[in-house]
Design a protein around this motif. Structure first.
Motif, mmCIF file in Angstrom:
data_model
loop_
_atom_site.group_PDB
_atom_site.id
_atom_site.type_symbol
_atom_site.label_atom_id
_atom_site.label_comp_id
_atom_site.label_asym_id
_atom_site.label_seq_id
_atom_site.Cartn_x
_atom_site.Cartn_y
_atom_site.Cartn_z
ATOM 1 N N ASP A 1 0.884 -1.311 0.058
ATOM 2 C CA ASP A 1 -0.167 0.068 0.043
ATOM 3 C C ASP A 1 0.940 1.339 -0.115
ATOM 4 O O ASP A 1 1.905 1.348 0.786
ATOM 5 N N ALA A 2 0.559 2.339 -1.049
ATOM 6 C CA ALA A 2 1.021 3.656 -0.916
ATOM 7 C C ALA A 2 0.112 4.821 -0.737
ATOM 8 O O ALA A 2 0.672 5.880 -0.881
ATOM 9 N N LEU A 3 -1.133 4.201 -0.362
ATOM 10 C CA LEU A 3 -2.098 5.446 -0.374
ATOM 11 C C LEU A 3 -1.896 6.296 0.853
ATOM 12 O O LEU A 3 -2.224 7.460 0.748
ATOM 13 N N LEU B 1 6.543 12.954 -7.093
ATOM 14 C CA LEU B 1 6.090 11.489 -7.143
ATOM 15 C C LEU B 1 4.729 11.201 -6.679
ATOM 16 O O LEU B 1 4.227 9.861 -6.744
ATOM 17 N N TYR B 2 3.738 12.158 -6.169
ATOM 18 C CA TYR B 2 2.305 11.995 -5.841
ATOM 19 C C TYR B 2 1.509 11.216 -7.040
ATOM 20 O O TYR B 2 1.899 11.306 -8.332
ATOM 21 N N ASP B 3 0.616 10.629 -6.520
ATOM 22 C CA ASP B 3 -0.328 10.115 -7.500
ATOM 23 C C ASP B 3 0.353 8.529 -8.012
ATOM 24 O O ASP B 3 0.706 7.897 -7.195
ATOM 25 N N LYS B 4 0.298 8.858 -9.482
ATOM 26 C CA LYS B 4 0.888 7.611 -10.111
ATOM 27 C C LYS B 4 2.321 7.737 -10.600
ATOM 28 O O LYS B 4 2.841 6.666 -11.292
ATOM 29 N N LYS B 5 3.004 8.767 -10.432
ATOM 30 C CA LYS B 5 4.261 9.132 -10.952
ATOM 31 C C LYS B 5 5.399 7.960 -10.437
ATOM 32 O O LYS B 5 6.171 7.509 -10.995
ATOM 33 N N TRP B 6 5.151 7.919 -9.064
ATOM 34 C CA TRP B 6 6.137 6.822 -8.483
ATOM 35 C C TRP B 6 6.020 5.491 -9.138
ATOM 36 O O TRP B 6 7.155 4.875 -9.271
ATOM 37 N N VAL B 7 5.000 5.032 -8.796
ATOM 38 C CA VAL B 7 4.695 3.495 -9.485
ATOM 39 C C VAL B 7 5.147 3.438 -11.159
ATOM 40 O O VAL B 7 5.859 2.446 -11.647
ATOM 41 N N MET B 8 4.813 4.439 -11.921
ATOM 42 C CA MET B 8 5.315 4.529 -13.358
ATOM 43 C C MET B 8 6.605 4.619 -13.129
ATOM 44 O O MET B 8 7.391 3.723 -14.159
ATOM 45 N N GLN B 9 7.362 5.252 -12.382
ATOM 46 C CA GLN B 9 8.890 5.447 -12.418
ATOM 47 C C GLN B 9 9.506 4.091 -11.983
ATOM 48 O O GLN B 9 10.642 3.503 -12.686
ATOM 49 N N GLU B 10 8.773 3.307 -11.050
ATOM 50 C CA GLU B 10 9.326 1.878 -10.544
ATOM 51 C C GLU B 10 9.279 0.913 -11.770
ATOM 52 O O GLU B 10 10.257 0.098 -11.932
ATOM 53 N N HIS B 11 7.992 0.879 -12.438
ATOM 54 C CA HIS B 11 8.081 0.232 -13.370
ATOM 55 C C HIS B 11 8.491 0.423 -14.790
ATOM 56 O O HIS B 11 8.420 -0.454 -15.742
ATOM 57 N N GLY B 12 9.220 1.701 -14.802
ATOM 58 C CA GLY B 12 9.464 2.202 -16.153
ATOM 59 C C GLY B 12 8.492 2.383 -17.388
ATOM 60 O O GLY B 12 8.613 2.237 -18.574
ATOM 61 N N ALA C 1 -8.109 2.774 -11.754
ATOM 62 C CA ALA C 1 -8.466 3.285 -10.221
ATOM 63 C C ALA C 1 -8.192 4.706 -10.410
ATOM 64 O O ALA C 1 -7.092 5.172 -10.561
ATOM 65 N N GLN C 2 -9.124 5.781 -10.126
ATOM 66 C CA GLN C 2 -9.057 7.081 -10.065
ATOM 67 C C GLN C 2 -9.175 7.707 -8.839
ATOM 68 O O GLN C 2 -10.315 7.149 -7.806
ATOM 69 N N GLU C 3 -8.462 8.571 -8.353
ATOM 70 C CA GLU C 3 -8.457 9.207 -6.883
ATOM 71 C C GLU C 3 -9.926 10.080 -6.821
ATOM 72 O O GLU C 3 -10.357 10.492 -7.752
ATOM 73 N N ASN C 4 -10.486 9.652 -5.453
ATOM 74 C CA ASN C 4 -11.923 10.232 -5.182
ATOM 75 C C ASN C 4 -12.160 10.549 -3.987
ATOM 76 O O ASN C 4 -12.234 9.726 -3.167
ATOM 77 N N ASN C 5 -11.825 11.838 -3.684
ATOM 78 C CA ASN C 5 -11.992 12.460 -2.151
ATOM 79 C C ASN C 5 -11.214 11.715 -1.322
ATOM 80 O O ASN C 5 -11.733 11.276 -0.311
ATOM 81 N N GLY C 6 -10.032 11.368 -1.403
ATOM 82 C CA GLY C 6 -9.281 10.575 -0.473
ATOM 83 C C GLY C 6 -9.200 9.052 -0.644
ATOM 84 O O GLY C 6 -8.512 8.245 -0.150
ATOM 85 N N GLY C 7 -10.232 8.381 -1.572
ATOM 86 C CA GLY C 7 -10.308 6.934 -1.743
ATOM 87 C C GLY C 7 -9.970 6.960 -3.411
ATOM 88 O O GLY C 7 -9.340 7.604 -3.986
ATOM 89 N N TYR C 8 -10.989 6.018 -3.788
ATOM 90 C CA TYR C 8 -10.681 5.804 -5.201
ATOM 91 C C TYR C 8 -12.001 5.256 -5.742
ATOM 92 O O TYR C 8 -13.007 4.736 -5.221
ATOM 93 N N ILE C 9 -12.108 5.404 -7.186
ATOM 94 C CA ILE C 9 -13.432 4.940 -7.822
ATOM 95 C C ILE C 9 -12.688 4.204 -8.992
ATOM 96 O O ILE C 9 -11.859 4.613 -9.761
ATOM 97 N N ALA C 10 -13.447 3.199 -9.323
ATOM 98 C CA ALA C 10 -13.221 2.273 -10.680
ATOM 99 C C ALA C 10 -13.927 2.638 -11.876
ATOM 100 O O ALA C 10 -14.961 2.683 -12.081
ATOM 101 N N ASP D 1 -0.729 1.164 -5.604
ATOM 102 C CA ASP D 1 0.366 1.430 -6.178
ATOM 103 C C ASP D 1 0.348 3.027 -6.037
ATOM 104 O O ASP D 1 1.439 3.442 -6.307
ATOM 105 N N ALA D 2 -0.675 3.707 -6.197
ATOM 106 C CA ALA D 2 -0.753 5.127 -6.201
ATOM 107 C C ALA D 2 -0.451 5.708 -4.785
ATOM 108 O O ALA D 2 -0.908 5.271 -3.755
#
Length: 314
Positions: A85-87, A137-148, A169-178, A121-122
């Motif tokens: 978890d990175a949330l 690195l916020y949001d999905k930048k970190w996971v994209m960096q790790e996975h290339g 998976a998209q950010e939604n008021n501190g959680g996420y929505i599919a 991963d976000a």
């Protein structure tokens, strides 16, 4: 990790060379010819690796078995939630998780791997500090960096199959929505239209688009008997996507993870597979009867798909 938290938080590497089928011999059986023109891919999802002996050893065992000479597929698809978890985790804890992932993959994996981003991963969605939201690195930048990964969503082709990997998976008021965001939908529509008509299509998403086991995640129905299906467990834009898919009869299958359960649903001629979890019950054994596992897929030249679930602990 408990189920309540799970509900609340609702790269491409170089592909191998395409292998062209040889000339059909007179004595060759039709099923042999079909097998000769197929390729295999492992779909592993929800590894949720963390810096504990059990998690690292379990991931290592799964990746080692996938890479064994007896099993060895053509490539791997990572369905997302690579780390625990990175949330809502500090940079130090997130980096520790990625260090385990990268160490195991470097030691054990020799296969091409294509990555899909999972909600866990976000980084930072559940953190309120302004400096986190402003961090590069916020949001999905970190996971994209790790996975290339160059993009959150992309496509690749193997033989006469085209794979479209979504970011579901998209950010939604501190959680996420599919769901997929509007730019991604436009890309999906354009990309589907550009795929040659004689190519078969496989769509990959972390969260299922169509699924039965999404309804089985909760232990009980609501008090009035209604099913509990969270917007974090099934694409809320599923109707829109299904309507889009109807325009493209060469879409054969959709693959997902996220639920840690397994199912197969055929809907309007498309086979939807939800493929369990490497971590099972978040490294606590089986989850609702489904042991830690990954999926072995065979993709055929005629558009057929076969799945075999592999319980790697056995």
């Amino acid at each position: 990790m408990n189920r309540r938290n799970f509900l609340q938080q609702a790269s491409l590497s170089a592909a191998g060379l395409a292998i062209l089928p040889g000339t059909l011999q007179a004595a060759e059986k039709p099923e042999d010819a079909a097998a000769a023109s197929s390729f295999r891919a492992v779909f592993l999802s929800d590894v949720h690796v963390k810096p504990t002996e059990k998690a690292e050893a379990g991931m290592r065992k799964a990746i080692r078995k996938i890479n064994s000479k007896e099993f060895r597929p053509d490539f791997i698809i990572n369905g997302g939630d690579a780390i625990m978890d990175a949330l809502n985790a500090s940079k130090e804890k997130v980096q520790q998780q990625w260090d385990v992932w990268n160490r195991v993959m470097k030691d054990e994996n020799k296969l091409p791997i294509y990555h899909c981003i999972g909600n866990h991963d976000a980084w930072g969605w559940q953190m309120t500090a302004p400096e986190v939201k402003q961090d590069p690195l916020y949001d999905k930048k970190w996971v994209m960096q790790e996975h290339g990964m160059q993009e959150r969503y992309y496509s690749f082709t193997r033989n006469n199959w085209t794979f479209l990997v979504l970011d579901s998976a998209q950010e939604n008021n501190g959680g996420y929505i599919a769901r997929i965001d509007e730019p991604q939908y436009q890309w999906l529509e354009t990309t589907l239209a550009a795929v040659p008509k004689d190519n078969h299509i496989c769509i990959v998403s972390h969260i299922p688009i169509v699924s039965f086991c999404s309804a089985m995640f909760a232990d009980e129905n609501q008090a009035n008997g209604d099913w509990r299906i969270s917007r974090a467990l099934l694409h809320v834009d599923a109707r829109k996507l299904v309507d889009l898919f109807k325009k493209f009869p060469n879409i054969r299958t959709c693959l997902s993870g996220h639920i840690h359960l397994q199912d197969e649903v055929e809907y309007f001629g498309i086979r939807y597979f939800c493929n369990g979890a490497i971590s099972g019950n978040w490294w606590g054994g089986a989850f609702k009867g489904f042991a830690p596992a990954y999926a072995d897929f065979e993709f055929f030249k005629d558009g057929n798909v076969k799945r075999k679930m592999i319980t790697y602990e056995s």
